[in-house]
Design a protein around this motif. Structure first.
Motif, short mmCIF file in Angstrom:
data_model
loop_
_atom_site.label_atom_id
_atom_site.label_comp_id
_atom_site.label_asym_id
_atom_site.label_seq_id
_atom_site.Cartn_x
_atom_site.Cartn_y
_atom_site.Cartn_z
N SER A 1 -25.97 -9.25 -23.91
CA SER A 1 -27.13 -9.88 -24.50
C SER A 1 -27.38 -9.28 -25.86
O SER A 1 -26.84 -8.24 -26.21
N HIS A 2 -28.26 -9.91 -26.63
CA HIS A 2 -28.50 -9.40 -27.96
C HIS A 2 -29.88 -9.80 -28.44
O HIS A 2 -30.49 -10.73 -27.95
N ALA A 3 -30.40 -9.09 -29.44
CA ALA A 3 -31.67 -9.45 -30.05
C ALA A 3 -31.43 -10.60 -31.02
O ALA A 3 -30.34 -10.83 -31.50
N SER A 4 -32.50 -11.35 -31.32
CA SER A 4 -32.36 -12.47 -32.23
C SER A 4 -33.60 -12.64 -33.07
O SER A 4 -34.33 -11.70 -33.33
N GLU A 5 -33.87 -13.90 -33.46
CA GLU A 5 -34.97 -14.17 -34.37
C GLU A 5 -36.32 -13.69 -33.85
O GLU A 5 -37.26 -13.50 -34.60
N ALA A 6 -36.43 -13.51 -32.52
CA ALA A 6 -37.71 -13.09 -31.95
C ALA A 6 -38.07 -11.69 -32.39
O ALA A 6 -39.22 -11.29 -32.28
N ARG B 1 -53.55 -24.60 -16.48
CA ARG B 1 -53.03 -23.57 -17.38
C ARG B 1 -52.34 -24.24 -18.58
O ARG B 1 -51.11 -24.26 -18.67
N PRO B 2 -53.12 -24.79 -19.51
CA PRO B 2 -52.50 -25.49 -20.65
C PRO B 2 -51.68 -24.57 -21.55
O PRO B 2 -50.83 -25.06 -22.32
N ASN B 3 -51.88 -23.26 -21.45
CA ASN B 3 -51.09 -22.32 -22.26
C ASN B 3 -49.73 -22.02 -21.65
O ASN B 3 -48.90 -21.36 -22.26
N ALA B 4 -49.49 -22.51 -20.43
CA ALA B 4 -48.19 -22.31 -19.77
C ALA B 4 -47.20 -23.34 -20.31
O ALA B 4 -47.45 -24.55 -20.27
N VAL B 5 -46.07 -22.87 -20.83
CA VAL B 5 -45.04 -23.75 -21.37
C VAL B 5 -43.95 -23.91 -20.30
O VAL B 5 -43.31 -22.93 -19.90
N GLU C 1 -44.85 -30.40 -23.90
CA GLU C 1 -44.82 -29.24 -24.78
C GLU C 1 -44.60 -29.66 -26.24
O GLU C 1 -43.82 -30.57 -26.53
N ASP C 2 -45.30 -28.97 -27.16
CA ASP C 2 -45.17 -29.31 -28.57
C ASP C 2 -44.01 -28.56 -29.22
O ASP C 2 -43.35 -27.72 -28.59
N ALA C 3 -43.75 -28.88 -30.48
CA ALA C 3 -42.59 -28.32 -31.18
C ALA C 3 -42.68 -26.82 -31.32
O ALA C 3 -41.68 -26.11 -31.19
N ALA C 4 -43.88 -26.28 -31.58
CA ALA C 4 -44.03 -24.83 -31.75
C ALA C 4 -43.70 -24.10 -30.46
O ALA C 4 -43.04 -23.05 -30.48
N SER C 5 -44.13 -24.63 -29.33
CA SER C 5 -43.85 -24.00 -28.04
C SER C 5 -42.36 -24.01 -27.74
O SER C 5 -41.82 -23.06 -27.16
N ARG C 6 -41.69 -25.09 -28.14
CA ARG C 6 -40.25 -25.20 -27.89
C ARG C 6 -39.47 -24.23 -28.78
O ARG C 6 -38.49 -23.63 -28.36
N ARG C 7 -39.92 -24.09 -30.02
CA ARG C 7 -39.25 -23.14 -30.92
C ARG C 7 -39.39 -21.71 -30.41
O ARG C 7 -38.44 -20.92 -30.44
N LEU C 8 -40.60 -21.36 -29.92
CA LEU C 8 -40.82 -20.01 -29.40
C LEU C 8 -39.96 -19.77 -28.15
O LEU C 8 -39.42 -18.68 -27.96
N LEU C 9 -39.82 -20.80 -27.31
CA LEU C 9 -38.95 -20.67 -26.14
C LEU C 9 -37.53 -20.35 -26.56
O LEU C 9 -36.89 -19.43 -26.00
#
Length: 395
Positions: free
Chosen positions: A2-7, A137-141, A178-186
């Motif tokens: 595994s590796h670190a990335s943009e997060a 739980r609307p904050n759950a993606v 789910e919106d675009a921001a939530s998908r990008r963070l995932l």
């Protein structure tokens, strides 16, 4: 591995739900990464007791001979002890255990930040189940992975597990809400956790309709002991393997079910205006996944019987009451997951679309009768208004 990335190197709190092979292996691999905190939620008291007796250490034996070890940050059977700071919740329990698990964790999830709740693998309509369970739980993606990222075997619960082959590419999808921001963070978080490239699918149906166990195991069982099977009404004389001993009749029904599943995809493409071209015929899915491990890719039967990755995978058998011969175990996941939550969903979707699926229907109805009925199934959460045109926002 595994590796670190943009997060980036910031802390990431991961809760793995389930103490089986996939849960154990992912927990060990995640703990090799800097800044990743890993907890395990399991209802198996033996796993917890053995893990604590081992000094809270887990080991994973990798194909290259490495044996990384990891000290979990926490392990418990109580969601409230683990979920308060969760960023990622990864569910690895069988489909029939998911409704109760989601009900248990819903109240314990943090409410002040995005928390990605996903299933590996994400089949059996997990997005619809999670939508219902996490309505408050609307904050759950909500997300799912198309398949397990690595095969795993030889589990010693609470102690160690062996890793088989790793997938060269991972595919995930989110619930349409789910919106675009939530998908990008995932994507950022998953790319931090996994070495293989992670791609985001356009529609969760690409996971739900990918052919696999929901048609594979029921077709083989039906070909063996169904009304036209060699062992109908009889005991099996010896133990057998799912795939190397697959009967020709089982492969026949499997191809018929796969064709009807493909027609379901085509109908949904027309009805909803979506692209499901990533969902391939089952034989091609297996060939793409295992490539040169398959000695004869000519037919469905030869793919199943000559795949080295499938060798020695035994069917779930129990001794007959009189001690002579064997019976297929009705308590196995082949019934309570693959039929009640996998095949049931395909049949339910076809019925909603008024699409003829005679082989799926025939095999499903026989299994339900053979099981003595179903207490619960994926039909409990197939949305009442489905199908509807509801597509995720592009990222």
């Amino acid at each position: 591995m595994s590796h670190a990335s943009e997060a980036g190197p910031g802390p990431l709190n991961v809760v793995v739900c389930g103490g089986g092979r996939t849960g154990h292996l992912n927990a060990v691999l995640f703990k090799q990464l800097p800044g990743v905190r890993v907890s395990m939620l399991t209802q198996n008291e033996d796993v917890i007791a053995r893990h604590r007796a081992q000094g809270n250490m887990l080991a994973a034996f990798l194909p290259n001979g490495e044996a990384p070890r990891a000290r979990l940050d926490a392990i418990s059977r109580h969601a409230g002890e683990l979920m308060q700071d969760a960023d990622m919740v990864i569910i690895t329990v069988p489909a029939q255990a998911r409704p109760q698990l989601l009900e248990t964790i819903a109240a314990a999830l943090p409410a002040d930040k995005p928390v990605h709740v996903g299933a590996i693998p994400g089949f059996c309509g997990f997005d619809w189940l999670a939508e219902k369970a996490l309505a408050g739980r609307p904050n759950a993606v909500i997300w799912g992975m198309k398949d397990v990222p690595h095969t795993a075997f030889d589990l010693q619960p609470g102690d160690s597990v062996r890793m088989g082959g790793a997938k060269s590419r991972l595919y995930v999808a989110t619930h349409a809400r789910e919106d675009a921001a939530s998908r990008r963070l995932l994507l950022d978080r998953l790319r931090r956790l996994y070495a293989a490239p992670v791609e985001l699918l356009d529609n969760y149906l690409e996971i739900t309709l990918t052919p696999g166990n929901p048609i594979m195991h029921p077709s083989v069982v039906y070909g063996l002991i169904g009304p036209y099977g060699q062992w109908h009404g009889r005991k099996l004389p010896a133990r057998l393997c799912w795939w190397t001993d697959c009967p020709e009749l089982g492969a026949y029904f499997l191809e018929r079910c796969d064709e009807e599943s493909r027609q379901l995809c085509r109908t949904l493409e027309e009805r909803l205006g979506i692209d499901l071209s990533s969902v391939k015929p089952l034989r091609q899915e297996i060939i793409d996944a295992y490539e040169d491990q398959i000695r004869d890719p000519a037919t469905m039967l030869s793919v199943l019987r000559t795949n080295r990755a499938y060798e020695d995978i035994e069917a779930p058998l129990i001794p007959a009451p009189d001690g002579e011969g064997y019976l297929i175990d009705k308590r196995s996941r082949a019934f309570h997951e693959d039929v009640a939550y996998g095949l049931a969903l395909l049949v339910g979707m076809a019925r909603r679309l008024k699409l003829a699926a005679p082989h799926l229907e025939e095999i499903f109805e026989w299994h339900v009768s053979h099981m003595g009925g179903m207490r619960a199934s994926a039909l409990d959460y197939l949305p009442a208004g489905w199908p509807e045109r509801l597509l995720p926002e592009p990222i």
